[in-house]
Design an enzyme around this catalytic site. Structure first.
Site, PDB file in Angstrom:
ATOM      1  N   SER A 160      -2.931  -7.650   3.048  1.00 25.40           N
ATOM      2  CA  SER A 160      -3.156  -7.530   4.500  1.00 25.40           C
ATOM      3  C   SER A 160      -3.660  -8.858   5.049  1.00 25.40           C
ATOM      4  CB  SER A 160      -4.191  -6.443   4.786  1.00 25.40           C
ATOM      5  OG  SER A 160      -3.765  -5.206   4.302  1.00 25.40           O
ATOM      6  N   HIS A 203       0.845  -1.206   0.000  1.00 27.03           N
ATOM      7  CA  HIS A 203       0.000   0.000   0.000  1.00 27.03           C
ATOM      8  C   HIS A 203       0.878   1.253   0.000  1.00 27.03           C
ATOM      9  CE1 HIS A 203      -3.070  -2.627   2.311  1.00 27.03           C
ATOM     10  NE2 HIS A 203      -3.572  -2.427   1.107  1.00 27.03           N
ATOM     11  N   ARG A 250      -2.724  -5.971  -8.260  1.00 31.32           N
ATOM     12  CA  ARG A 250      -1.730  -7.035  -8.112  1.00 31.32           C
ATOM     13  C   ARG A 250      -1.974  -8.090  -9.180  1.00 31.32           C
ATOM     14  NH1 ARG A 250      -3.316  -7.894  -2.013  1.00 31.32           N
ATOM     15  NH2 ARG A 250      -5.252  -7.734  -3.178  1.00 31.32           N
ATOM     16  N   LYS A 267     -15.459  -7.880   4.427  1.00 35.17           N
ATOM     17  CA  LYS A 267     -14.335  -8.196   5.313  1.00 35.17           C
ATOM     18  C   LYS A 267     -14.661  -7.895   6.766  1.00 35.17           C
ATOM     19  CE  LYS A 267     -10.759  -7.310   1.828  1.00 35.17           C
ATOM     20  NZ  LYS A 267      -9.703  -6.361   1.419  1.00 35.17           N
TER      21      LYS A 267
HETATM   22  O1  PNS Z   1      -8.858  -2.723   0.368  1.00 34.86           O
HETATM   23  P1  PNS Z   1     -10.195  -3.201  -0.148  1.00 34.86           P
HETATM   24  O2  PNS Z   1     -10.932  -4.012   0.895  1.00 34.86           O
HETATM   25  O3  PNS Z   1     -10.078  -3.945  -1.450  1.00 34.86           O
HETATM   26  O4  PNS Z   1     -11.039  -1.882  -0.451  1.00 34.86           O
HETATM   27  C1  PNS Z   1     -12.357  -1.972  -0.907  1.00 34.86           C
HETATM   28  C2  PNS Z   1     -13.093  -0.648  -0.636  1.00 34.86           C
HETATM   29  C3  PNS Z   1     -13.092  -0.343   0.849  1.00 34.86           C
HETATM   30  C4  PNS Z   1     -12.399   0.475  -1.402  1.00 34.86           C
HETATM   31  C5  PNS Z   1     -14.556  -0.823  -1.162  1.00 34.86           C
HETATM   32  O5  PNS Z   1     -15.194  -1.860  -0.482  1.00 34.86           O
HETATM   33  C6  PNS Z   1     -15.356   0.478  -1.054  1.00 34.86           C
HETATM   34  O6  PNS Z   1     -15.264   1.308  -1.920  1.00 34.86           O
HETATM   35  N1  PNS Z   1     -16.116   0.620   0.049  1.00 34.86           N
HETATM   36  C7  PNS Z   1     -16.906   1.803   0.295  1.00 34.86           C
HETATM   37  C8  PNS Z   1     -18.377   1.556  -0.046  1.00 34.86           C
HETATM   38  C9  PNS Z   1     -18.631   1.726  -1.529  1.00 34.86           C
HETATM   39  O7  PNS Z   1     -18.474   2.781  -2.098  1.00 34.86           O
HETATM   40  N2  PNS Z   1     -19.046   0.605  -2.195  1.00 34.86           N
HETATM   41  C10 PNS Z   1     -19.369   0.637  -3.614  1.00 34.86           C
HETATM   42  C11 PNS Z   1     -18.229   0.181  -4.460  1.00 34.86           C
HETATM   43  S1  PNS Z   1     -18.576  -1.466  -5.001  1.00 34.86           S
END
Ligand code: PNS
Length: 168
Positions: free
Chosen positions: A128, A17, A90, A41
């Protein structure tokens, strides 16, 4: 002024990150690293703890801000005048999911671009989740995490192993 948002769970922030943050900071006037909720998660660290870790490990980057938000990314980007979403990409496994999220975010906010930075080869398989799994067995994870957070990470995994602390 070009502002980008780099969203993620960052549970916890890894060297992978941090590499993306440093590269994004060279491309934009300002980068907001935003800790967000991934409903798929179950985090080991609270939103506030993850934010504190990120603040510590990005202290050397003057154009990087750290925030946390429990709502929609597309809304956050609009409210904070971000033109671009930064994501790290990745090996193959990330692609489907990231493509879907980019489509959804663009649908919610047509002015928002998603920009993918490919992971450096040494971070290609770093996540992570893998670090937490290793930490759960007491393995040394110091090569995967920024040095500023290693002790906190080890303390949390040790407490969870010894049942002194529950997940948030
Ligand atoms: O590190 P991650 O878990 O891959 O990140 C995913 C994240 C947190 C960026 C994604 O779940 C997100 O954007 N969450 C906020 C809610 C949202 O906007 N959801 C719609 C997008 S599908």
């Amino acid at each position: 002024m070009k502002i980008a948002v780099y969203p993620g769970s960052f549970d916890p922030v890894t060297n992978g990150h941090l590499n993306i943050i440093e590269r994004a900071a060279r491309l934009f006037d300002e980068v907001i690293v935003c800790v967000m909720v991934n409903s798929e998660k179950r985090p080991m660290f609270s939103l506030e703890e993850r934010k504190r870790f990120l603040t510590r490990v990005t202290a050397h980057l003057p154009n990087v801000k750290v925030d946390a938000h429990a709502g929609l990314l597309a809304e956050y980007a609009q409210q904070h005048h971000c033109c671009t979403i930064i994501k790290g990409l990745r090996a193959g496994s990330d692609f489907e999911k990231e493509f879907q999220m980019a489509m959804i975010n663009r649908n919610l906010n047509p002015n928002l671009e998603s920009l993918f930075l490919t992971a450096e080869h040494q971070y290609m398989y770093l996540s992570s989740s893998a670090v937490k799994e290793l930490g759960g067995y007491g393995a040394d994870v110091s090569e995967f995490l920024p040095p500023e957070i290693v002790a906190d990470f080890q303390e949390r995994t040790r407490n969870i192993r010894n049942h002194k602390e529950a997940l948030p």
